[in-house]
Write an enzyme that holds these catalytic residues in place. Structure first.
Site, PDB file in Angstrom:
ATOM      1  N   VAL A 288       0.946  -1.075   0.021  1.00 64.53           N
ATOM      2  CA  VAL A 288      -0.077   0.210   0.125  1.00 64.53           C
ATOM      3  C   VAL A 288       0.870   1.434   0.047  1.00 64.53           C
ATOM      4  O   VAL A 288       1.885   1.306   1.035  1.00 64.53           O
ATOM      5  CB  VAL A 288      -0.833   0.167   1.337  1.00 64.53           C
ATOM      6  CG1 VAL A 288      -1.735   1.211   1.107  1.00 64.53           C
ATOM      7  CG2 VAL A 288      -1.960  -1.225   1.238  1.00 64.53           C
TER       8      VAL A 288
ATOM      9  N   ALA B  81       4.403   3.957   2.896  1.00 68.51           N
ATOM     10  CA  ALA B  81       3.990   2.891   2.251  1.00 68.51           C
ATOM     11  C   ALA B  81       3.982   1.682   3.649  1.00 68.51           C
ATOM     12  O   ALA B  81       4.696   1.931   4.516  1.00 68.51           O
ATOM     13  CB  ALA B  81       4.887   2.548   1.170  1.00 68.51           C
ATOM     14  N   LYS B  82       3.680   0.820   2.869  1.00 70.77           N
ATOM     15  CA  LYS B  82       3.839  -0.544   3.890  1.00 70.77           C
ATOM     16  C   LYS B  82       3.174  -1.657   3.010  1.00 70.77           C
ATOM     17  O   LYS B  82       2.573  -1.573   2.145  1.00 70.77           O
ATOM     18  CB  LYS B  82       2.808  -0.412   4.940  1.00 70.77           C
ATOM     19  CG  LYS B  82       3.311  -1.418   6.165  1.00 70.77           C
ATOM     20  CD  LYS B  82       4.415  -0.596   7.122  1.00 70.77           C
ATOM     21  CE  LYS B  82       4.933  -1.580   8.106  1.00 70.77           C
ATOM     22  NZ  LYS B  82       5.788  -0.487   9.222  1.00 70.77           N
ATOM     23  N   GLY B  83       4.014  -3.121   3.462  1.00 71.04           N
ATOM     24  CA  GLY B  83       3.392  -4.158   2.696  1.00 71.04           C
ATOM     25  C   GLY B  83       3.567  -5.342   3.592  1.00 71.04           C
ATOM     26  O   GLY B  83       3.843  -5.304   4.548  1.00 71.04           O
TER      27      GLY B  83
END
Ligand code: NAD
Length: 413
Positions: free
Chosen positions: A59, A104-106
């Site tokens: 994201v 962001a992050k994932g």
């Protein structure tokens, strides 16, 4: 982990900051939504020969101030809502410490404890290949988070580099030092937590001596280690299996050796076993939640017996609990400031990879201390001038910085 709740929590915090800043409604709407949500199916052949399909996310919340930046989490209960919240918090964190990254992050929905090393490598490489088009040194730079580490970053870097045809260390941070990682990065989040905890104790005249740390992973262990070195007594630490407590204090390095040998902090010689819930209510000066989000809620905030909560984890205190702690005059040093040492260290690593010129650890630590201390002062001064909590002050600084850049760059329709 209550992912949607985490996202609702992140949106509520943002909405309140936008209201106080009297931001144009449309800008607030822009900031509420991630710019991009990538969901991928990742098929992997297990050692048994069976094929399993895992779900992965990346994201990208906002890149107004610079390339997207944020960790990769492997957890069986990971949800899209949680990743969206964590991505948004990254945007504010980078802005609080004023480094040129967006948020962001994932992550992958998987239980790394049940996978072999070879399965973990295949899964990481397959996930990387599915998000290849969305990451890159100028685009989006992943880093370690819960249940990922330097080795996982090395596999991502190698997979990405293999596709491009040349080594690209700047695509991830938190790498092993041998392939372009920065000496100091692994300890940077915990070091930053310890720096701001000490500064806050001094600033608010709290005579702090005793510390409890929930979560004895990268952040929790290093926070405990540096606070111990600064002369604090580490009363209690915990991991997902439970906690340990000792009135005379724990030596974090000895506890880490025990955890490596036995898989948990439990059973550490001379310490009493406690639950994670009991740890949160211990009578200590500083409580450092450094595991997962939403552990201090309206249901247990009244039981917190610390003078100060320093958020090593992202989102460990819900807005309801925040209000209760504020009413009880418990100082909360918010995540987007307290654990920003990690992304600040990542920024130093990325700068070095792109320059091709490497610093020694002394310089890394000195620069980290400078950024953390400056950011702490800016947040405290904002809190005092506007008569708001440290969390609200950090949000005001961050959202204002992102909104200002959005205003300068304009909206491309
Ligand atoms: P990690 O995987 O190294 O450690 C996580 C620790 O939490 C482990 O000790 C695990 O046993 C423990 N844990 C898991 N579930 C738990 C539970 N229910 N109760 C108590 N303990 C539990 O992860 P990490 O990198 O240390 O991340 C911890 C937190 O810090 C996360 O919120 C993460 O987003 C945040 N954070 C990490 C970094 C970083 O640089 N690694 C930077 C900023 C913020």
């Amino acid at each position: 982990m209550g992912g949607n709740n985490s996202y609702e929590m992140a949106v509520r915090q943002l909405t309140e900051a936008c209201r106080m800043l009297q931001l144009e409604r449309g800008i607030c709407e822009v900031l509420k939504q991630p710019q991009r949500v990538v969901q991928v199916s990742v098929p992997v052949r297990l050692d048994s020969g069976e094929i399993r399909v895992f779900t992965g996310y990346r994201v990208q919340h906002n890149n107004a101030r610079g390339p997207f930046k944020g960790g990769i989490r492997y957890h069986p209960e990971l949800t899209l809502g949680e990743v969206k919240a964590l991505a948004m918090w990254m945007t504010w964190k980078c802005a609080v410490v004023n480094i040129p990254f967006g948020g962001a992050k994932g992550g992958l929905v998987c239980n790394p404890k049940e996978l072999s090393r070879a399965e973990l490598e295949r899964l990481t490489r397959a996930y990387t290949s599915r998000i290849m088009d969305f990451i890159g040194p100028e685009r989006d730079i992943p880093a370690p988070d819960v249940y990922t580490n330097a080795q996982v970053m090395a596999w991502i870097m190698d997979t990405y580099s293999a596709h491009l045809g040349y080594p690209t260390p700047a695509v991830v941070t938190g790498k092993p030092v041998e392939i372009g990682g920065a000496p100091g990065r692994e300890a940077a989040t915990g070091r930053g937590v310890a720096i701001v905890a000490k500064e806050a104790a001094e600033r608010f005249n709290l005579s702090c001596k005793c510390v409890a740390v929930q979560g004895f992973g990268n952040v929790g262990y290093h926070a405990a280690k540096f606070l111990h070195e600064m002369g604090y007594r580490i009363f209690a630490v915990s991991d997902s299996k439970g906690g340990i407590f000792s009135v005379s204090g724990l030596d974090p390095e000895a506890v880490l050796r025990h955890k490596h040998r036995h898989g948990s902090v439990l059973g550490f010689p001379g310490a009493k076993e406690i639950t994670n819930e009991e740890l949160l209510s211990l009578e200590v000066d500083i409580l450092v939640p450094a595991a997962l989000e939403r552990v201090i809620t309206s249901a247990n905030a009244d039981n917190v017996n610390a003078k100060m909560v320093v958020e090593g984890a992202n989102g460990p205190v819900t807005p309801e609990a925040d209000r209760i702690l504020e009413e009880r005059s418990i100082v909360v040093v918010p995540d987007i400031l307290a654990n920003a040492g990690g992304v600040t260290g990542s920024y130093f690593e990325w700068v070095q990879n792109r320059n091709g010129f490497y610093w020694d650890e002394e310089r890394f630590n000195a620069e980290l201390e400078r950024v953390m201390s400056r950011s702490f002062t800016e947040v405290v001064e904002r809190a005092e001038s506007e008569d708001v909590s440290l969390r609200m002050a950090a949000y005001l600084l961050a959202v204002e910085r992102v909104a200002r850049v959005r205003e300068l760059r304009g909206i491309y329709e």
